[in-house]
Design a protein around this motif. Structure first.
Motif, PDB file in Angstrom:
ATOM      1  N   GLN A  76      -3.355   5.595   8.671  1.00 57.80           N
ATOM      2  CA  GLN A  76      -3.858   5.353   7.312  1.00 57.80           C
ATOM      3  C   GLN A  76      -3.570   3.940   6.810  1.00 57.80           C
ATOM      4  O   GLN A  76      -4.063   3.554   5.746  1.00 57.80           O
ATOM      5  N   ILE A  77      -2.801   3.165   7.542  1.00 53.95           N
ATOM      6  CA  ILE A  77      -2.532   1.792   7.114  1.00 53.95           C
ATOM      7  C   ILE A  77      -3.837   1.012   7.165  1.00 53.95           C
ATOM      8  O   ILE A  77      -4.483   0.918   8.208  1.00 53.95           O
ATOM      9  N   GLN A  88       0.858  -1.175   0.000  1.00 53.07           N
ATOM     10  CA  GLN A  88       0.000   0.000   0.000  1.00 53.07           C
ATOM     11  C   GLN A  88       0.902   1.236   0.000  1.00 53.07           C
ATOM     12  O   GLN A  88       1.923   1.257   0.686  1.00 53.07           O
ATOM     13  N   ARG A  89       0.549   2.250  -0.763  1.00 49.42           N
ATOM     14  CA  ARG A  89       1.321   3.496  -0.746  1.00 49.42           C
ATOM     15  C   ARG A  89       0.552   4.545   0.039  1.00 49.42           C
ATOM     16  O   ARG A  89      -0.620   4.800  -0.215  1.00 49.42           O
ATOM     17  N   ILE A  90       1.254   5.141   0.985  1.00 49.19           N
ATOM     18  CA  ILE A  90       0.691   6.238   1.787  1.00 49.19           C
ATOM     19  C   ILE A  90       1.675   7.396   1.684  1.00 49.19           C
ATOM     20  O   ILE A  90       2.742   7.368   2.303  1.00 49.19           O
ATOM     21  N   GLY A  91       1.322   8.383   0.886  1.00 46.17           N
ATOM     22  CA  GLY A  91       2.218   9.523   0.680  1.00 46.17           C
ATOM     23  C   GLY A  91       3.565   9.042   0.153  1.00 46.17           C
ATOM     24  O   GLY A  91       3.631   8.316  -0.840  1.00 46.17           O
ATOM     25  N   PRO A  92       4.655   9.403   0.838  1.00 39.72           N
ATOM     26  CA  PRO A  92       5.981   8.997   0.372  1.00 39.72           C
ATOM     27  C   PRO A  92       6.390   7.610   0.860  1.00 39.72           C
ATOM     28  O   PRO A  92       7.524   7.196   0.666  1.00 39.72           O
ATOM     29  N   ARG A 126       5.942  -3.663   7.181  1.00 40.75           N
ATOM     30  CA  ARG A 126       7.197  -2.936   6.960  1.00 40.75           C
ATOM     31  C   ARG A 126       6.874  -1.619   6.267  1.00 40.75           C
ATOM     32  O   ARG A 126       6.150  -1.591   5.273  1.00 40.75           O
ATOM     33  N   ILE A 127       7.417  -0.525   6.802  1.00 44.63           N
ATOM     34  CA  ILE A 127       7.222   0.795   6.215  1.00 44.63           C
ATOM     35  C   ILE A 127       8.586   1.303   5.780  1.00 44.63           C
ATOM     36  O   ILE A 127       9.521   1.352   6.575  1.00 44.63           O
ATOM     37  N   GLU A 128       8.674   1.681   4.501  1.00 50.57           N
ATOM     38  CA  GLU A 128       9.933   2.190   3.969  1.00 50.57           C
ATOM     39  C   GLU A 128       9.627   3.254   2.928  1.00 50.57           C
ATOM     40  O   GLU A 128       8.515   3.309   2.405  1.00 50.57           O
TER      41      GLU A 128
END
Length: 187
Positions: A68-69, A21-25, A45-47
């Protein structure tokens, strides 16, 4: 969502299901192992996303991003995908069992089957057929590369200079006709 058996890179595949999933950057990757009885992600994992603005990334991960996840989208879709993933894993287990039934060692039958599976992955456009072979056979890539060399030397697989590829020879096709390994189809 994707089956992580379609992984890229050098790490060994983790059997399971991922959702990106893409959240902003940020790129958020959720993962659930294939044998899980839950439908909730076990790993998140958030990167930074590959196309992210470096200034936005420099601000760091905020609570707004965390809120927002969307794990519910993951949970809703994981049921059907986990069934597909388990079916794929069962096919691999069945293949390994049939492979174990071939004559022991680096036999002509084994090399013909390995060559056919290799050609199949290459023809499907797989960018790392040795990784796919490792997953399907349970044998390390370095060993498999040696086996593929032996298959070429013994005349089961043609050579393509400088890249993955080749074709089955008539010798390999004749041996495959006599084997009982069902997941390898003749071209």
């Amino acid at each position: 969502m994707t089956n992580t058996n379609d992984h890229e890179g050098g790490a060994a595949p983790r059997p399971g299901i991922t959702h990106v999933q893409r959240i902003g950057p940020w790129k958020v990757t959720m993962w659930l192992p294939i044998d899980s009885t839950s439908h909730n992600p076990r790993d998140i994992r958030i990167e930074p996303h590959e196309e992210a603005d470096p200034q936005e990334v420099a601000r760091g991960i905020t609570t707004t991003v965390l809120r927002q996840i969307d794990t519910s989208a993951f949970t809703e879709n994981v049921g059907a995908l986990s069934k597909l993933s388990r079916a794929g894993q069962q096919a691999i287990e069945n293949f390994r069992r049939e492979l174990a039934g071939l004559p022991k060692g680096v036999s002509d039958e084994y090399l013909a089957v390995l060559s056919a599976l290799y050609v199949r992955f290459v023809n499907l456009g797989r960018t790392a057929p040795a990784q796919d072979l490792e997953m399907w056979t349970g044998t390390k890539q370095a060993t498999l590369k040696g086996h593929l060399r032996a298959a070429r030397q013994r005349g089961f697989l043609t050579k393509v200079e400088g890249k993955a590829g080749g074709q089955l020879t008539d010798k390999a096709i004749e041996i495959l006709k006599r084997t009982s390994v069902s997941n390898v189809r003749l071209p």
